[in-house]
Design a protein around this motif. Structure first.
Motif, short mmCIF file in Angstrom:
data_model
loop_
_atom_site.label_atom_id
_atom_site.label_comp_id
_atom_site.label_asym_id
_atom_site.label_seq_id
_atom_site.Cartn_x
_atom_site.Cartn_y
_atom_site.Cartn_z
N ARG A 1 -12.53 7.09 -6.06
CA ARG A 1 -12.23 6.43 -7.32
C ARG A 1 -11.74 5.00 -7.12
NH1 ARG A 1 -10.46 11.75 -8.70
NH2 ARG A 1 -8.34 11.40 -8.00
N LEU A 2 -11.27 4.69 -5.90
CA LEU A 2 -10.64 3.40 -5.67
C LEU A 2 -11.64 2.31 -5.28
CD1 LEU A 2 -7.49 4.53 -3.65
CD2 LEU A 2 -7.53 3.63 -5.97
N LEU B 1 -5.66 7.20 -7.68
CA LEU B 1 -5.78 8.13 -6.55
C LEU B 1 -5.57 9.56 -7.04
CD1 LEU B 1 -6.18 7.82 -3.51
CD2 LEU B 1 -3.71 7.73 -3.25
N ARG C 1 -6.82 8.06 7.84
CA ARG C 1 -5.90 9.13 8.19
C ARG C 1 -6.65 10.44 8.36
NH1 ARG C 1 -2.58 8.86 4.46
NH2 ARG C 1 -0.85 7.86 5.54
N SER D 1 -6.80 3.60 4.07
CA SER D 1 -5.71 4.37 4.66
C SER D 1 -6.01 5.86 4.57
CB SER D 1 -4.42 4.02 3.92
OG SER D 1 -3.34 4.70 4.49
N GLU D 2 -6.46 6.30 3.40
CA GLU D 2 -6.73 7.73 3.23
C GLU D 2 -7.80 8.21 4.20
OE1 GLU D 2 -3.94 8.11 0.25
OE2 GLU D 2 -5.04 9.66 1.33
N VAL E 1 0.84 -1.19 0.00
CA VAL E 1 0.00 0.00 0.00
C VAL E 1 0.88 1.24 0.00
CG1 VAL E 1 -1.71 1.32 1.28
CG2 VAL E 1 -1.82 -1.17 1.27
N VAL E 2 0.67 2.09 -0.99
CA VAL E 2 1.30 3.42 -0.94
C VAL E 2 0.17 4.41 -1.06
CG1 VAL E 2 2.83 5.03 -2.11
CG2 VAL E 2 3.47 2.64 -1.92
N ASP E 3 -0.12 5.06 0.00
CA ASP E 3 -1.23 6.00 -0.08
C ASP E 3 -0.70 7.40 -0.35
OD1 ASP E 3 -1.86 6.08 3.53
OD2 ASP E 3 -0.19 6.79 2.31
N SER E 4 -1.57 8.35 -0.30
CA SER E 4 -1.17 9.69 -0.74
C SER E 4 -0.07 10.25 0.16
CB SER E 4 -2.38 10.62 -0.74
OG SER E 4 -2.90 10.74 0.57
N PHE E 5 -0.14 9.92 1.44
CA PHE E 5 0.87 10.48 2.34
C PHE E 5 2.25 9.93 2.01
CE2 PHE E 5 2.09 12.70 6.07
CZ PHE E 5 3.19 12.02 6.52
N ILE E 6 2.34 8.61 1.87
CA ILE E 6 3.64 8.01 1.58
C ILE E 6 4.12 8.45 0.20
CG2 ILE E 6 4.87 5.83 1.29
CD1 ILE E 6 2.95 4.65 3.36
N THR F 1 -5.13 -3.91 -2.78
CA THR F 1 -4.32 -2.71 -2.62
C THR F 1 -5.17 -1.45 -2.71
OG1 THR F 1 -2.46 -3.86 -3.61
CG2 THR F 1 -2.34 -1.46 -3.52
N THR G 1 -5.66 1.13 0.26
CA THR G 1 -5.23 2.52 0.10
C THR G 1 -6.36 3.48 0.44
OG1 THR G 1 -3.76 1.75 -1.64
CG2 THR G 1 -4.12 4.11 -1.48
N MET H 1 -2.85 17.56 1.44
CA MET H 1 -3.57 16.36 1.03
C MET H 1 -4.57 16.74 -0.06
SD MET H 1 -2.30 14.01 2.92
CE MET H 1 -0.93 14.33 3.96
N GLY I 1 -9.85 10.85 -4.12
CA GLY I 1 -9.09 9.70 -4.64
C GLY I 1 -9.70 8.39 -4.17
#
Lengths: 123, 716
Positions: B116-117, A93, B55, B51-52, A54-59, B44, B48, B107, B113
């Motif tokens: 869309r996922l 994203l 956060r 995670s967004e 996972v690579v989200d926007s922050f990373i 994934t 993701t 951000m 985003g």
């Protein structure tokens, strides 16, 4: 314990991210890396994210800022080993990683860094 | 699941309380997605998106909750992740959703985003919180079809959980190890410190032992010296006196006439013997002063009388000279209060010196007052002393070499001794001299030794006696030692009454009967043995225990004369008190009764009275008091006034009414002021004392009251 190791390989630094980073860990990596560049005078940074699911926007942003900072310190950054699903996700994203060079694997990444270093020293 | 359309509760919930929980939430989402058969790339994407959103919940609402659930749809099941928070909601939601919004924190991609996922996205936001629902449709046939499969899924999830717990455990272990290391280090330091302390301690102990040894050695040396000196006094003086008197007999020709030659020879022998006797006497005096054995016996006396005596004593010395000896009448001098014997000794020394070193002219003695001091001067018209020699003559054996000096004899100890004696009296000797013209020695002493005395007051020991305490007669001439004894007995029922001479001691024993006598054998010039044999020889005083204390080991003699016990100086407190208690135990002990309902008051009063010679008994009520008084007839009753039931007034009235208890004195001891009516009721009491006074004044008051009862005056 809570640190990503940074290895030195000649004039390049190699970072292999093997754990799912939380945000603070990512920021710590950013700090450590810039400090190491200053200390060692490295010409390039190779970041291996092949283990990251996972690579989200922050990373993603963090990778971008590492690349920008490194450039200001005369070092190229190459991110290698991004999984296809991660790439897809990043695109969806809407995150564009400006200024980050990428390569498929570590070997190709190293070649890229060497070529860049040679070009720059010629110039 | 499918049998329950509309879904069920979440299969997993992650609370977002820390930043790391964001990572946990996305990992969980991914795990669940994998377990329910979502394709890898879709895992994934969902992770993701979670995670967004998670956060966002952490960053903007400081935490929230992520719930992962499986829900049945019409065609297929769906994986639903709900992120709830209690924040203030998303501002300008439409702009965010349309992607026009640019977050100042960098951000701004999160919501748009994530949308869309996932397959479906829903956001409800208000001022009391935001709920984001992310839905991932499952491929047909995927997901747990039966409760059993669901259970297997949950089981698999829980099995994957330990990864997390393990990590936590590892962290904790490491922290523990760190703490252990720190502890070990501290322990090591402590051990080190302890060892150092032990070393130091050993050193200190060794030092103490050395000091003890030294002190012991010094004590022995000093003892040896005093023993040597006292031997010398007897052993040397006696034969010398014998020689001198036989010379006198021979010169008196009572056993037949002498020829001139014989007379001359015997005269030389006598003079030599006399010289030696002087030497021995001076040496002894000096040694005594040095050893601090000389005590000052201050008494009032007139200088003119002293001068008269001196004139008489010195007349023989003038027989062979042409010198004039003048005593001037003392001017403006009051009677002195100091040691007459020592003043006389000093003046004798100075005058005989002056006579020795003056061939013609006169020796003049005068006295006058200067402020609080008496100034004696002895002036001669003799050979004088050169300035460089003026200090030397005060040193022992510091005689000067001169023609006159060779002719006259002297011990060389006179001036040093005089100076020591003067210092003992708080004075000094000074010298003014010019060679060939003469010398003036000046003795300067305080008019009153140790401060102005109460004139004519030879303290009456019996008057000093506090009748509420046991008198202990201490026969001792050393003020320090007396002070120590007084310290030892403070706070006890024993009162030290001290006398310095045998005469005073005899008088004291006549006036009051001490509970015990503590006897120092060495009393200046006299020894206390006669007193011991007198006390033990008389039937009246034989029963008084006598404890002999001295520096000289003489147990046998003490026992032989009847001493009850014996100790060497310095005396120990425990020794003294145990002997005194034993002595007091021989006497019948009178009782004091405390009547008070308050335990604390009884305790306080009892502790005050523990400094008296009485046995103290307390009771808590009037009834008990009446019984006890009738039974035991105590020396006095301390009666609290305000008591429940029978109060002080009633107790007092009943005691007075009963012939058996009528004579027992009652001291009303009350906490409050008595009104006129109460005072009238208390009229039968011997005294009314106030509670709560400071200890010393309370004790004083109680003693006075007890003494007034006349009880204490009777010998116990």
């Amino acid at each position: 314990m809570d640190r990503i190791p940074i290895l030195r390989m000649g004039e390049f630094l190699l970072v292999t991210i093997q754990v799912d980073m939380h945000d603070q860990l990512a920021l710590t990596l950013q700090d450590d890396l810039t400090a190491q560049i200053t200390r060692t005078g490295a010409r390039g940074v190779l970041i291996d994210i092949s283990s990251l699911d996972v690579v989200d926007s922050f990373i993603g942003r963090m990778l971008g800022s590492i690349a920008s900072m490194a450039r200001l310190m005369n070092a190229e950054t190459v991110v290698v080993g991004m999984q296809p699903s991660v790439a897809i996700t990043l695109v969806e994203l809407g995150l564009t990683l400006h200024g980050i060079r990428t390569a498929l694997n570590v070997e190709k990444g190293m070649a890229l860094l060497r070529a860049g270093a040679a070009r720059r020293s010629r110039a | 699941m499918r049998s329950q359309p509309g879904g069920t509760g979440p299969i997993l919930t992650v609370a977002i309380r820390r930043e790391e929980d964001v990572v946990l939430a996305r990992q969980r989402a991914r795990q669940v997605a994998r377990l329910v058969g979502v394709a890898a790339s879709e895992q994934t994407r969902l992770a993701t998106a979670v995670s967004e959103i998670a956060r966002n919940a952490w960053k903007y609402a400081s935490g929230g909750k992520v719930e992962i659930a499986l829900e049945d749809g019409e065609e297929a099941s769906a994986l639903v992740v709900r992120v709830r928070d209690q924040g203030r909601g998303v501002k300008d939601l439409d702009a965010v959703l349309s992607g026009r919004y640019h977050s100042p924190t960098g951000m701004g991609l999160g919501i748009a985003g994530s949308r869309r996922l996932v397959d479906r996205f829903d956001i409800q936001s208000g001022p009391s919180g935001t709920t984001v629902t992310l839905v991932k449709d499952l491929p047909p046939g995927a997901g747990p079809a039966t409760p059993r499969e669901l259970a297997a899924l949950l089981d698999a999830l829980s099995r994957e959980r330990p990864h997390d717990a393990l990590e936590e455990l590892t962290t904790q272990n490491q922290e523990l190890l760190g703490a252990l290391d720190a502890l070990k280090e501290r322990e090591r330091q402590l051990v080190e410190l302890n060892r150092e302390l032990e070393d130091t301690n050993r050193g200190v102990v060794a030092l103490y032992a050395e000091l003890d040894e030294k002190a012991d050695y010094l004590r022995r040396a000093s003892e040896l010296k005093s023993r040597f000196l006292s031997n010398m006094s007897h052993e040397f003086r006696t034969p010398l006196n014998t020689v001198i008197s036989f010379c006198g007999l021979l010169l008196g020709e009572s056993d037949g006439p002498l020829n001139d030659e014989q007379r001359k020879q015997i005269g030389f022998a006598r003079r030599s013997a006399e010289g030696m006797l002087d030497l021995v006497n001076d040496l002894l005096d000096l040694a005594k002063v040095e050893a601090g054995k000389t005590t000052v016996r201050a008494a009032p006396f007139e200088v003119s009388e002293l001068f008269g005596a001196l004139r008489g004593m010195l007349r023989p010395l003038l027989a062979t000279t042409q010198l004039a000896l003048h005593f001037e009448d003392p001017v403006g001098l009051p009677a002195l209060y100091t040691d007459e014997g020592k003043i006389s000794q000093i003046l004798r020394n100075l005058i005989s010196n002056a006579l020795k070193f003056t061939e013609r002219g006169e020796v003049r003695i005068a006295a006058r007052r200067e402020g609080g001091r008496a100034i004696f001067s002895v002036s001669d018209t003799g050979i004088g002393i050169a300035p460089e020699d003026q200090e030397r003559i005060f040193q022992e054996y510091g005689q000067l070499d001169s023609p006159v000096q060779r002719r006259v004899r002297g011990t060389g100890l006179g001036l040093p001794l005089s100076r020591r004696l003067a210092e003992l009296l708080g004075g000094r000797i000074t010298l003014q001299s010019e060679p060939g013209v003469g010398s003036t020695f000046t003795l300067d002493v305080p008019l009153f030794y140790g401060g102005p005395p109460e004139i004519g007051a030879v303290p009456d020991i019996a008057a000093l006696h506090d009748p509420t305490r046991y008198p202990v007669l201490v026969v001792e001439d050393n003020p320090e030692t007396i002070f120590v004894y007084e310290k030892f007995t403070s706070g006890t029922p024993f009162q030290v009454l001290s006398v310095g001479t045998l005469l005073e001691a005899r008088r004291a024993v006549q006036r009051l009967r001490p509970v015990a006598v503590v006897l120092d054998v060495m009393l200046g010039a006299e020894t206390a043995w006669p007193l011991l044999s007198e006390l033990k020889g008389s039937a009246l005083t034989r029963g008084i225990p006598v404890y002999v204390v001295t520096m000289v080991e003489n147990r046998g003699k003490a026992k032989g004369l009847g001493a009850d016990d014996f100790a060497e100086k310095p005396l120990e407190r425990g020794w003294l008190l145990s002997r005194l208690e034993e002595a007091a135990g021989l006497l019948p002990r009178e009782e004091l009764l405390i009547v008070d309902d308050d335990e604390a008051s009884r305790y306080l009063l009892r502790s005050l009275l523990s400094e008296t010679r009485y046995a103290v008994v307390d009771v808590a009520s009037g009834e008990e008091a009446l019984r006890r008084v009738a039974e035991r007839r105590p020396a006095a009753v301390f009666l609290d006034w305000k008591m429940p039931g029978m109060d002080g007034g009633e107790v007092l009235a009943r005691l007075r009414a009963d012939p058996r208890t009528r004579d027992v004195p009652v001291l009303v001891y009350t906490g409050e002021e008595l009104g006129p009516e109460q005072r009238a009721r208390a009229a039968g009491a011997a005294a009314i004392l106030a509670k709560g006074r400071p200890r010393l004044s309370a004790l004083h008051e109680i003693r006075e009251a007890l003494a007034r009862l006349g009880r204490g005056v009777d010998p116990p």
